[in-house]
Design a protein around this motif. Structure first.
Motif, PDB file in Angstrom:
ATOM      1  N   LEU A  27       0.828  -1.205   0.000  1.00  0.00           N
ATOM      2  CA  LEU A  27       0.000   0.000   0.000  1.00  0.00           C
ATOM      3  C   LEU A  27       0.867   1.260   0.000  1.00  0.00           C
ATOM      4  O   LEU A  27       0.563   2.226  -0.691  1.00  0.00           O
ATOM      5  CB  LEU A  27      -0.929   0.007   1.224  1.00  0.00           C
ATOM      6  CG  LEU A  27      -2.041  -1.028   1.237  1.00  0.00           C
ATOM      7  CD1 LEU A  27      -2.787  -0.996   2.560  1.00  0.00           C
ATOM      8  CD2 LEU A  27      -2.995  -0.813   0.084  1.00  0.00           C
ATOM      9  N   ILE A  28       1.949   1.222   0.768  1.00  0.00           N
ATOM     10  CA  ILE A  28       2.859   2.369   0.815  1.00  0.00           C
ATOM     11  C   ILE A  28       3.486   2.586  -0.565  1.00  0.00           C
ATOM     12  O   ILE A  28       3.600   3.722  -1.036  1.00  0.00           O
ATOM     13  CB  ILE A  28       3.954   2.160   1.888  1.00  0.00           C
ATOM     14  CG1 ILE A  28       3.325   2.108   3.281  1.00  0.00           C
ATOM     15  CG2 ILE A  28       5.022   3.231   1.808  1.00  0.00           C
ATOM     16  CD1 ILE A  28       2.554   3.350   3.676  1.00  0.00           C
ATOM     17  N   GLY A  40       1.696  11.949   5.369  1.00  0.00           N
ATOM     18  CA  GLY A  40       0.424  12.617   5.650  1.00  0.00           C
ATOM     19  C   GLY A  40      -0.742  11.654   5.654  1.00  0.00           C
ATOM     20  O   GLY A  40      -1.597  11.701   6.544  1.00  0.00           O
ATOM     21  N   VAL A  41      -0.778  10.754   4.674  1.00  0.00           N
ATOM     22  CA  VAL A  41      -1.868   9.781   4.583  1.00  0.00           C
ATOM     23  C   VAL A  41      -1.824   8.824   5.767  1.00  0.00           C
ATOM     24  O   VAL A  41      -2.840   8.585   6.439  1.00  0.00           O
ATOM     25  CB  VAL A  41      -1.806   8.994   3.246  1.00  0.00           C
ATOM     26  CG1 VAL A  41      -2.803   7.852   3.245  1.00  0.00           C
ATOM     27  CG2 VAL A  41      -2.039   9.920   2.075  1.00  0.00           C
ATOM     28  N   VAL A  42      -0.647   8.273   6.036  1.00  0.00           N
ATOM     29  CA  VAL A  42      -0.511   7.317   7.136  1.00  0.00           C
ATOM     30  C   VAL A  42      -0.853   8.002   8.467  1.00  0.00           C
ATOM     31  O   VAL A  42      -1.565   7.432   9.294  1.00  0.00           O
ATOM     32  CB  VAL A  42       0.906   6.701   7.163  1.00  0.00           C
ATOM     33  CG1 VAL A  42       1.124   5.868   8.420  1.00  0.00           C
ATOM     34  CG2 VAL A  42       1.125   5.839   5.914  1.00  0.00           C
ATOM     35  N   ARG A 139      -7.757  -4.074   9.745  1.00  0.00           N
ATOM     36  CA  ARG A 139      -8.563  -4.056   8.520  1.00  0.00           C
ATOM     37  C   ARG A 139      -9.024  -2.631   8.212  1.00  0.00           C
ATOM     38  O   ARG A 139      -8.967  -2.184   7.069  1.00  0.00           O
ATOM     39  CB  ARG A 139      -9.758  -4.990   8.683  1.00  0.00           C
ATOM     40  CG  ARG A 139     -10.507  -5.250   7.396  1.00  0.00           C
ATOM     41  CD  ARG A 139     -11.629  -6.282   7.545  1.00  0.00           C
ATOM     42  NE  ARG A 139     -11.178  -7.521   8.168  1.00  0.00           N
ATOM     43  CZ  ARG A 139     -11.568  -7.943   9.389  1.00  0.00           C
ATOM     44  NH1 ARG A 139     -12.410  -7.223  10.099  1.00  0.00           N
ATOM     45  NH2 ARG A 139     -11.113  -9.069   9.882  1.00  0.00           N
ATOM     46  N   GLN A 140      -9.456  -1.907   9.246  1.00  0.00           N
ATOM     47  CA  GLN A 140      -9.902  -0.528   9.063  1.00  0.00           C
ATOM     48  C   GLN A 140      -8.773   0.340   8.509  1.00  0.00           C
ATOM     49  O   GLN A 140      -8.980   1.122   7.577  1.00  0.00           O
ATOM     50  CB  GLN A 140     -10.387   0.037  10.391  1.00  0.00           C
ATOM     51  CG  GLN A 140     -10.742   1.512  10.328  1.00  0.00           C
ATOM     52  CD  GLN A 140     -10.990   2.108  11.708  1.00  0.00           C
ATOM     53  OE1 GLN A 140     -11.284   1.397  12.671  1.00  0.00           O
ATOM     54  NE2 GLN A 140     -10.866   3.413  11.811  1.00  0.00           N
ATOM     55  N   ILE A 141      -7.582   0.194   9.057  1.00  0.00           N
ATOM     56  CA  ILE A 141      -6.439   1.003   8.619  1.00  0.00           C
ATOM     57  C   ILE A 141      -6.101   0.689   7.167  1.00  0.00           C
ATOM     58  O   ILE A 141      -5.925   1.593   6.347  1.00  0.00           O
ATOM     59  CB  ILE A 141      -5.226   0.783   9.545  1.00  0.00           C
ATOM     60  CG1 ILE A 141      -5.520   1.406  10.914  1.00  0.00           C
ATOM     61  CG2 ILE A 141      -3.953   1.370   8.946  1.00  0.00           C
ATOM     62  CD1 ILE A 141      -4.543   1.006  12.002  1.00  0.00           C
ATOM     63  N   ARG A 142      -6.017  -0.586   6.830  1.00  0.00           N
ATOM     64  CA  ARG A 142      -5.715  -0.982   5.440  1.00  0.00           C
ATOM     65  C   ARG A 142      -6.778  -0.458   4.481  1.00  0.00           C
ATOM     66  O   ARG A 142      -6.458   0.063   3.424  1.00  0.00           O
ATOM     67  CB  ARG A 142      -5.600  -2.502   5.323  1.00  0.00           C
ATOM     68  CG  ARG A 142      -4.279  -3.061   5.787  1.00  0.00           C
ATOM     69  CD  ARG A 142      -4.094  -4.496   5.357  1.00  0.00           C
ATOM     70  NE  ARG A 142      -5.233  -5.356   5.597  1.00  0.00           N
ATOM     71  CZ  ARG A 142      -5.448  -6.066   6.708  1.00  0.00           C
ATOM     72  NH1 ARG A 142      -4.607  -5.999   7.696  1.00  0.00           N
ATOM     73  NH2 ARG A 142      -6.516  -6.820   6.815  1.00  0.00           N
ATOM     74  N   VAL A 145      -6.438   3.287   3.880  1.00  0.00           N
ATOM     75  CA  VAL A 145      -5.328   3.603   2.969  1.00  0.00           C
ATOM     76  C   VAL A 145      -5.714   3.224   1.544  1.00  0.00           C
ATOM     77  O   VAL A 145      -5.479   3.988   0.605  1.00  0.00           O
ATOM     78  CB  VAL A 145      -4.020   2.894   3.404  1.00  0.00           C
ATOM     79  CG1 VAL A 145      -2.936   3.074   2.358  1.00  0.00           C
ATOM     80  CG2 VAL A 145      -3.540   3.448   4.745  1.00  0.00           C
ATOM     81  N   ARG A 146      -6.339   2.066   1.375  1.00  0.00           N
ATOM     82  CA  ARG A 146      -6.788   1.653   0.027  1.00  0.00           C
ATOM     83  C   ARG A 146      -7.781   2.651  -0.554  1.00  0.00           C
ATOM     84  O   ARG A 146      -7.725   2.966  -1.735  1.00  0.00           O
ATOM     85  CB  ARG A 146      -7.414   0.261   0.086  1.00  0.00           C
ATOM     86  CG  ARG A 146      -6.411  -0.846   0.112  1.00  0.00           C
ATOM     87  CD  ARG A 146      -7.068  -2.210  -0.082  1.00  0.00           C
ATOM     88  NE  ARG A 146      -6.099  -3.229   0.157  1.00  0.00           N
ATOM     89  CZ  ARG A 146      -6.078  -4.033   1.218  1.00  0.00           C
ATOM     90  NH1 ARG A 146      -7.032  -3.950   2.120  1.00  0.00           N
ATOM     91  NH2 ARG A 146      -5.141  -4.931   1.358  1.00  0.00           N
ATOM     92  N   SER A 147      -8.710   3.123   0.272  1.00  0.00           N
ATOM     93  CA  SER A 147      -9.692   4.107  -0.198  1.00  0.00           C
ATOM     94  C   SER A 147      -8.995   5.369  -0.688  1.00  0.00           C
ATOM     95  O   SER A 147      -9.353   5.919  -1.731  1.00  0.00           O
ATOM     96  CB  SER A 147     -10.663   4.475   0.926  1.00  0.00           C
ATOM     97  OG  SER A 147     -11.471   3.389   1.245  1.00  0.00           O
TER      98      SER A 147
END
Length: 159
Positions: A27-28, A40-42, A139-142, A145-147
């Motif tokens: 994802l990164i 910033g996103v993370v 799962r929420q964090i992944r 980030v995917r969104s």
């Protein structure tokens, strides 16, 4: 950018939740390819997740969950709940404090684990000990980030 470690505890003051973010490196890499502000996103995603943990922690401090139904509660521990945690970066490692600020109250950890004479707060135990909540949080964090990646990629295609 390679972010291998996410520590949910700053300076040993707060409860630690270890996250195993499977596929996070990919994802990164996608964020990097999309020319996104990776830090910033993370940071945003982790702080949002941290706020969710803060809300759940505060809810778990309801008198019906506390030992002796809150008979001995002074309210100081609930003031120590970290509700709006902030990320701190150290190179490619990010830390975010969750749970209870031990400087304000040292009782939070005892409520999570219990003592020989006191049962733990079962709702806090679900948040900080049980693996189900940690998996949901991962799962929420992944997904967050995917969104972001999907939004960024879709925006790039239109422009």
């Amino acid at each position: 950018m390679n972010i291998h470690g996410l520590k949910w505890n700053k300076g040993g003051k707060l409860k630690r939740i270890k996250l195993e973010l499977e596929g996070f490196d990919d994802l990164i890499k996608k964020l990097d390819e999309a020319d996104a502000d990776v830090k910033g996103v993370v940071t945003e995603v982790l702080e949002n997740a941290g706020e969710d943990v803060g809300v759940r922690t505060r809810e778990a401090m309801a008198k019906e969950y506390l030992p002796a139904r809150g008979k001995y509660s002074t309210g100081e521990t609930i003031k120590a709940v970290v509700e709006k945690p902030k990320c701190e970066w150290n190179g490619s490692i990010v830390e975010i404090g969750l749970g209870f600020d031990k400087i304000k109250s040292e009782v939070g950890d005892l409520l999570i684990t219990g003592t020989p004479r006191m049962e733990p707060d079962r709702e806090l135990e679900k948040i900080f000990v049980d693996k189900v909540y940690k998996k949901d949080l991962n799962r929420q964090i992944r997904n967050d980030v995917r969104s972001f990646i999907n939004e960024k990629m879709n925006g790039k295609k239109r422009g």
